[in-house]
Design a protein around this motif. Structure first.
Motif, mmCIF file in Angstrom:
data_model
loop_
_atom_site.group_PDB
_atom_site.id
_atom_site.type_symbol
_atom_site.label_atom_id
_atom_site.label_comp_id
_atom_site.label_asym_id
_atom_site.label_seq_id
_atom_site.Cartn_x
_atom_site.Cartn_y
_atom_site.Cartn_z
ATOM 1 N N HIS A 1 0.697 -1.364 -0.140
ATOM 2 C CA HIS A 1 -0.208 -0.147 -0.321
ATOM 3 C C HIS A 1 1.399 0.671 0.071
ATOM 4 O O HIS A 1 0.450 1.901 -0.358
ATOM 5 C CB HIS A 1 -0.730 -0.102 1.360
ATOM 6 C CG HIS A 1 -0.240 -0.105 2.263
ATOM 7 N ND1 HIS A 1 -0.080 1.174 2.802
ATOM 8 C CD2 HIS A 1 0.166 -1.250 2.901
ATOM 9 C CE1 HIS A 1 0.287 0.671 4.650
ATOM 10 N NE2 HIS A 1 0.423 -0.834 4.672
ATOM 11 N N ARG A 2 1.935 1.395 0.445
ATOM 12 C CA ARG A 2 3.351 2.395 -0.013
ATOM 13 C C ARG A 2 3.445 3.316 -0.929
ATOM 14 O O ARG A 2 4.553 3.427 -1.473
ATOM 15 C CB ARG A 2 3.896 2.005 1.749
ATOM 16 C CG ARG A 2 4.037 2.889 2.603
ATOM 17 C CD ARG A 2 5.127 2.537 3.633
ATOM 18 N NE ARG A 2 4.515 2.776 4.656
ATOM 19 C CZ ARG A 2 3.995 1.827 6.082
ATOM 20 N NH1 ARG A 2 4.018 0.781 5.146
ATOM 21 N NH2 ARG A 2 3.058 2.583 6.372
ATOM 22 N N HIS A 3 2.665 1.581 -1.711
ATOM 23 C CA HIS A 3 3.469 1.638 -3.681
ATOM 24 C C HIS A 3 2.936 3.553 -3.908
ATOM 25 O O HIS A 3 1.985 3.783 -3.472
ATOM 26 C CB HIS A 3 3.193 0.735 -4.323
ATOM 27 C CG HIS A 3 3.690 1.113 -5.877
ATOM 28 N ND1 HIS A 3 4.823 1.269 -6.501
ATOM 29 C CD2 HIS A 3 2.654 2.016 -7.057
ATOM 30 C CE1 HIS A 3 4.315 1.100 -7.831
ATOM 31 N NE2 HIS A 3 3.081 1.455 -8.244
ATOM 32 N N LYS A 4 4.083 3.889 -4.521
ATOM 33 C CA LYS A 4 4.502 5.881 -4.938
ATOM 34 C C LYS A 4 3.174 5.589 -6.059
ATOM 35 O O LYS A 4 3.961 5.753 -6.965
ATOM 36 C CB LYS A 4 5.743 5.868 -4.534
ATOM 37 C CG LYS A 4 5.963 6.583 -3.250
ATOM 38 C CD LYS A 4 6.925 7.179 -3.005
ATOM 39 C CE LYS A 4 6.691 7.259 -1.200
ATOM 40 N NZ LYS A 4 7.637 6.437 -0.850
ATOM 41 N N SER A 5 2.429 6.454 -6.231
ATOM 42 C CA SER A 5 1.170 5.973 -7.655
ATOM 43 C C SER A 5 0.239 7.165 -6.933
ATOM 44 O O SER A 5 0.034 6.894 -5.984
ATOM 45 C CB SER A 5 0.764 4.796 -8.207
ATOM 46 O OG SER A 5 0.339 4.440 -8.093
ATOM 47 N N ALA A 6 -0.610 7.826 -8.142
ATOM 48 C CA ALA A 6 -1.366 8.616 -7.491
ATOM 49 C C ALA A 6 -2.629 8.019 -7.988
ATOM 50 O O ALA A 6 -3.471 7.956 -6.408
ATOM 51 C CB ALA A 6 -1.706 9.939 -8.882
ATOM 52 N N LEU A 7 -2.295 6.734 -9.121
ATOM 53 C CA LEU A 7 -3.317 6.194 -8.363
ATOM 54 C C LEU A 7 -3.638 5.259 -7.200
ATOM 55 O O LEU A 7 -4.930 5.530 -6.595
ATOM 56 C CB LEU A 7 -3.490 4.831 -9.990
ATOM 57 C CG LEU A 7 -4.962 3.502 -10.250
ATOM 58 C CD1 LEU A 7 -6.176 4.234 -10.222
ATOM 59 C CD2 LEU A 7 -4.556 2.867 -11.041
ATOM 60 N N ASN A 8 -2.636 4.617 -6.825
ATOM 61 C CA ASN A 8 -2.714 3.980 -5.352
ATOM 62 C C ASN A 8 -2.779 4.472 -4.118
ATOM 63 O O ASN A 8 -3.627 4.150 -3.645
ATOM 64 C CB ASN A 8 -1.243 3.349 -5.184
ATOM 65 C CG ASN A 8 -1.038 2.092 -4.187
ATOM 66 O OD1 ASN A 8 -2.079 1.515 -4.240
ATOM 67 N ND2 ASN A 8 -0.261 2.605 -3.752
ATOM 68 N N ALA A 9 -2.900 6.204 -4.374
ATOM 69 C CA ALA A 9 -2.752 6.532 -3.338
ATOM 70 C C ALA A 9 -4.576 7.267 -2.843
ATOM 71 O O ALA A 9 -5.071 7.111 -2.432
ATOM 72 C CB ALA A 9 -2.364 8.538 -3.695
ATOM 73 N N GLU A 10 -5.399 6.850 -4.354
ATOM 74 C CA GLU A 10 -6.665 7.678 -4.260
ATOM 75 C C GLU A 10 -6.985 5.845 -4.120
ATOM 76 O O GLU A 10 -8.459 6.131 -3.342
ATOM 77 C CB GLU A 10 -7.379 7.277 -5.500
ATOM 78 C CG GLU A 10 -8.656 8.026 -6.071
ATOM 79 C CD GLU A 10 -9.008 7.810 -7.527
ATOM 80 O OE1 GLU A 10 -10.568 7.818 -7.712
ATOM 81 O OE2 GLU A 10 -7.846 7.783 -8.289
ATOM 82 N N PHE A 11 -6.650 5.296 -4.471
ATOM 83 C CA PHE A 11 -7.117 3.158 -4.311
ATOM 84 C C PHE A 11 -6.767 3.158 -2.314
ATOM 85 O O PHE A 11 -8.154 2.235 -1.997
ATOM 86 C CB PHE A 11 -6.266 2.046 -4.972
ATOM 87 C CG PHE A 11 -6.271 0.734 -4.184
ATOM 88 C CD1 PHE A 11 -7.822 0.298 -4.398
ATOM 89 C CD2 PHE A 11 -5.392 -0.410 -3.706
ATOM 90 C CE1 PHE A 11 -7.434 -0.930 -4.455
ATOM 91 C CE2 PHE A 11 -5.932 -0.812 -4.019
ATOM 92 C CZ PHE A 11 -6.837 -1.684 -3.623
ATOM 93 N N VAL A 12 -6.010 3.293 -2.866
ATOM 94 C CA VAL A 12 -5.399 3.275 -0.408
ATOM 95 C C VAL A 12 -6.674 4.277 0.370
ATOM 96 O O VAL A 12 -6.934 4.008 0.911
ATOM 97 C CB VAL A 12 -3.553 4.198 -0.250
ATOM 98 C CG1 VAL A 12 -3.473 3.847 1.465
ATOM 99 C CG2 VAL A 12 -3.208 3.337 -0.949
ATOM 100 N N LYS A 13 -7.041 5.495 -0.065
ATOM 101 C CA LYS A 13 -7.727 6.525 0.777
ATOM 102 C C LYS A 13 -9.488 5.317 0.203
ATOM 103 O O LYS A 13 -9.841 5.313 1.387
ATOM 104 C CB LYS A 13 -7.989 7.645 0.001
ATOM 105 C CG LYS A 13 -8.901 9.172 0.517
ATOM 106 C CD LYS A 13 -8.097 10.093 0.267
ATOM 107 C CE LYS A 13 -9.108 11.344 0.709
ATOM 108 N NZ LYS A 13 -10.339 10.907 -0.226
ATOM 109 N N GLY A 14 -9.600 4.953 -0.644
ATOM 110 C CA GLY A 14 -11.021 4.140 -1.144
ATOM 111 C C GLY A 14 -11.361 3.295 0.014
ATOM 112 O O GLY A 14 -12.499 3.787 0.552
ATOM 113 N N MET A 15 -10.365 2.359 0.497
ATOM 114 C CA MET A 15 -9.896 1.393 0.722
ATOM 115 C C MET A 15 -10.239 1.686 2.398
ATOM 116 O O MET A 15 -10.842 1.077 3.462
ATOM 117 C CB MET A 15 -8.752 0.038 0.694
ATOM 118 C CG MET A 15 -9.149 -0.415 -0.848
ATOM 119 S SD MET A 15 -10.451 -1.058 -1.325
ATOM 120 C CE MET A 15 -10.474 -2.403 -0.214
ATOM 121 N N ASN A 16 -8.631 2.754 2.886
ATOM 122 C CA ASN A 16 -9.269 2.996 4.137
ATOM 123 C C ASN A 16 -10.537 3.304 4.676
ATOM 124 O O ASN A 16 -10.659 2.694 5.721
ATOM 125 C CB ASN A 16 -8.134 4.084 4.483
ATOM 126 C CG ASN A 16 -6.705 3.678 4.698
ATOM 127 O OD1 ASN A 16 -5.919 4.989 4.006
ATOM 128 N ND2 ASN A 16 -6.573 2.440 4.901
#
Lengths: 288, 407
Positions: free
Chosen positions: B281-296
């Protein structure tokens, strides 16, 4: 070389002590009340979650949570005993199994709903982590703590059962319930208290076990097999039996997995079957 | 007999579908077979919430069709494959789904293979990770990983980076044996030497005996594979008790040993563990940031793991395939649309290998470090476009058909 084997035996013994704390309550309630309580693991789980929640949400130290884990599980068991178990005391083994296995399923679903399906790790205080070395010997600190706890619990149980008035009543009820009733003992009350004590010990075992075996909603089921093995091989209602069997199973499990990892998982069951063929009522059965 | 019955139910379902083209009302039904309860319930929690998140972000209509999910719990029977098979049959015959997705565990996917093949239903695997699964039906597509992808990559990396000797410890079941083979093969191929190995039972409460065996082996490095749940932390603690930490021995593992829950339990004993894995979940990309936020938000603050991202990609694949076929739910059309599809996932660029229908993805090499007071995986190297080495070898040996099936 020798040090390695002693460390291994110690690990097995410590693991056995964990099994002992988890199972001893079941041995007593099963033997005494003749009640097939498959939900024993549920009480262990309640103890585990109590500890996790107090540590995480309220910031309690690990040690302070242990008595609460005991009391929490005991209290939950009193409620269940009053509301559900009581009705089935004279029912068949099958009915009792169905009720208690149902309780296990409900408790698993409830725990998953409330706490989520993930693992619940705890961070122990620093002085319980790591190990001590004496020359070649090395022992995990937490395992030493586990062994000490189990020995204290065993001591208290033996003292309580052998040398107190309440203990005498419990033994009377186990040995001959009708006679005990005839002599004016309040058997139901003795049962309730013993049941609560046994479940409380399970709760304590659940709390102590998190560090070794983890905690998730499935906990209520996962260790049922081990608990039942300890009770079946040790003999019903025998603290000595549960202690010896748990220690033996722990050591056999670890040692066999060390020397013959290919079949290590089966040795435990092979030993269980052999003992049961030899002594079907268990090693230290009070009644046959 | 079993096969005949499956065949008949499959044919019956096909016949029904042929007569009445699927869901004239404009819905596409996706059946989810996951371990919603039982020992592996957390896998389903992750996958189901990721699918929810995707549908929240992208709406529940695609190519003019409404997506409808039918959830089936395969967790009640433990790892019972017959349950998964029955559920797949129910989904096809009774619920008339167009696509099956999920499969928490390898035995479930293998058991359902025949059902999907007979009924011509695409089956999107969002977890089960044994390499050979996709060779068992031309309707399997996988968006999780074939375990030998990350593990083989890790084994090769280790040998190329100065590690001479390694010991392997794995759980004794399909994925564990797969990992053992993948690590050992890649490690030896690149000049490393395997000094010993041990397999432990899948349900193993106490690892001290195996930790002692590892210690006796006096190896320079160790590779570990254990399934998720309580085992990673339990094993890590048993190693630490024996004085085996990354400070005294190079510890390598799959992602399970270094996911959030395991690291919380392990504490500082985990510092320095090197893992080869598909997602963090620490992978750095804009898409991942959005994904992690939604999953949180959906998980009450917990971070998503590889189960979640695999399901997120699985549902994405289904959406994109439906767009490509213009809403046509014919099994062959959908599978053809999925083959070769490439997209940006929260874990990085991925694609579906048109030959094997398995995922092609970047494998990250990570080290456990203290990141602002919290333990986490820091990516320090990566290998791009990794294919499953097991099927690549089968292909080279002529053991794979043009459809990517086992001969």
């Amino acid at each position: 070389m020798i040090a390695r084997h002693i460390s291994l035996l110690f690990d097995g013994f410590a693991y056995g002590m964990l099994l002992f704390v988890l199972s001893v309550g079941l041995s007593v309630t099963l033997g005494m009340m003749n009640f097939v309580n498959l939900a024993h693991g549920t009480f262990a789980m309640i103890g585990g979650y109590t500890t996790v929640m107090l540590m995480r949400s309220a910031g309690w130290p690990f040690f302070a949570t242990l008595p609460v884990a005991f009391i929490g599980a005991a209290a939950a068991s009193v409620v269940l005993e009053r509301v559900l178990y009581r009705r089935l005391y004279r029912a068949s083994d099958l009915d009792q199994s169905l009720l208690t296995i149902g309780i296990v399923f409900v408790s698993i679903a409830a725990a998953a709903y409330v706490f989520g399906t993930g693992q619940q790790p705890v961070q122990l205080p620093g002085y319980l982590r790591g190990r001590i070395e004496f020359g070649d010997f090395s022992f995990g600190l937490y395992r030493m703590f586990l062994v000490a706890s189990a020995l204290v619990i065993t001591g208290l149980l033996v003292l309580g059962l052998e040398y107190t008035r309440f203990g005498a009543r419990v033994r009377a009820c186990v040995d001959n319930q009708r006679m005990a009733r005839g002599l004016g003992l309040n058997v139901d009350a003795v049962f309730s208290i013993t049941f609560a004590l046994g479940s409380g010990l399970a709760g304590l075992g659940g709390a102590l076990g998190i560090e070794i075996v983890g905690l998730d909603p499935n906990f209520a089921f996962k260790y049922l097999v081990y608990m039942l093995i300890v009770v079946a091989v040790g003999g019903l209602a025998s603290i000595r039996g549960a202690f010896v069997t748990a220690a033996m199973l722990g050591v056999i499990d670890i040692v066999s997995k060390y020397y013959v990892p290919e079949i290590g998982a089966f040795v435990l069951y092979f030993v269980m079957v052999s003992f049961l063929v030899w002594r079907p009522a268990g090693l230290f059965a009070r009644r046959t | 007999m079993q096969r005949v019955i499956v065949g008949l139910t499959g044919l019956a379902a096909a016949a029904v579908l042929a007569v009445a083209p699927a869901h004239a009302d404009g819905t596409v039904k996706i059946g989810l077979i996951m371990t919603y309860s039982g020992q592996f319930a957390d896998v389903a929690t992750m996958m189901d919430n990721a699918i929810k998140l995707y549908m929240k972000q992208h709406g529940d209509t695609v190519a003019g069709k409404k997506i409808e999910l039918v959830r089936k719990d395969s967790g009640t029977g433990g790892t019972a494959p017959d349950v998964a098979k029955r559920l797949a049959q129910e989904l096809v015959v009774r619920d008339k789904v167009d696509i099956i997705a999920g499969f928490s565990l390898t035995p479930e996917a293998l058991a359902a293979a025949d059902v999907g093949t007979e009924a011509k239903k695409p089956m999107v695997i969002t977890n089960a990770a044994t390499a050979i699964i996709t060779t068992r039906s031309p309707y399997f597509v996988r968006t999780s990983t074939a375990l030998p992808q990350p593990i083989g990559t890790l084994g090769g990396w280790a040998a190329k980076n100065g590690i001479k000797q390694a010991y392997t410890m794995v759980s004794d079941y399909g994925p564990g044996i797969d990992s053992e083979g993948a690590f050992q093969n890649a490690f030896k191929l690149n000049g490393g030497q395997i000094v010993g190995s041990v397999r432990f039972p899948v349900a193993n409460p106490d690892f001290s005996a195996f930790a002692q065996r590892l210690k006796d082996a006096n190896s320079e490095a160790v590779f570990i594979f254990v399934p998720g749940g309580e085992q990673p932390a339990a094993l890590g603690k048993a190693l630490a008790e024996r004085g085996i930490t990354p400070k005294t021995m190079k510890v390598m593992s799959s992602g399970e040993l270094t996911n959030d829950d395991a690291l919380k339990g392990l504490g500082d004993a985990a510092l320095g563990i090197i893992s080869g894995w598909t997602y963090d979940h620490r992978h750095k990309s804009a898409l991942n940031a959005e994904f992690v936020k939604g999953m949180n938000e959906l998980l009450g603050g917990r971070n998503p793991d590889q189960f979640a991202v695999s399901a997120y990609d699985g549902i994405h694949l289904i959406y994109e395939a439906l767009k490509k076929t213009n809403g046509n739910t014919d099994g062959d059309a959908l599978i053809n649309a999925m083959k070769g599809m490439a997209w940006e996932s929260p874990r990085g660029p991925i694609s579906i290998d048109p030959e094997t229908r398995d995922i092609v993805q970047t494998i990250y090499l990570r080290r456990v470090e203290n990141i602002n007071g919290q333990l986490g995986n820091v990516e320090f190297d990566k290998v791009e476009k990794v294919k499953d080495p097991v099927k690549e070898k089968m292909k080279a040996d002529g053991k794979l058909t043009a459809d990517g099936l086992a001969k």
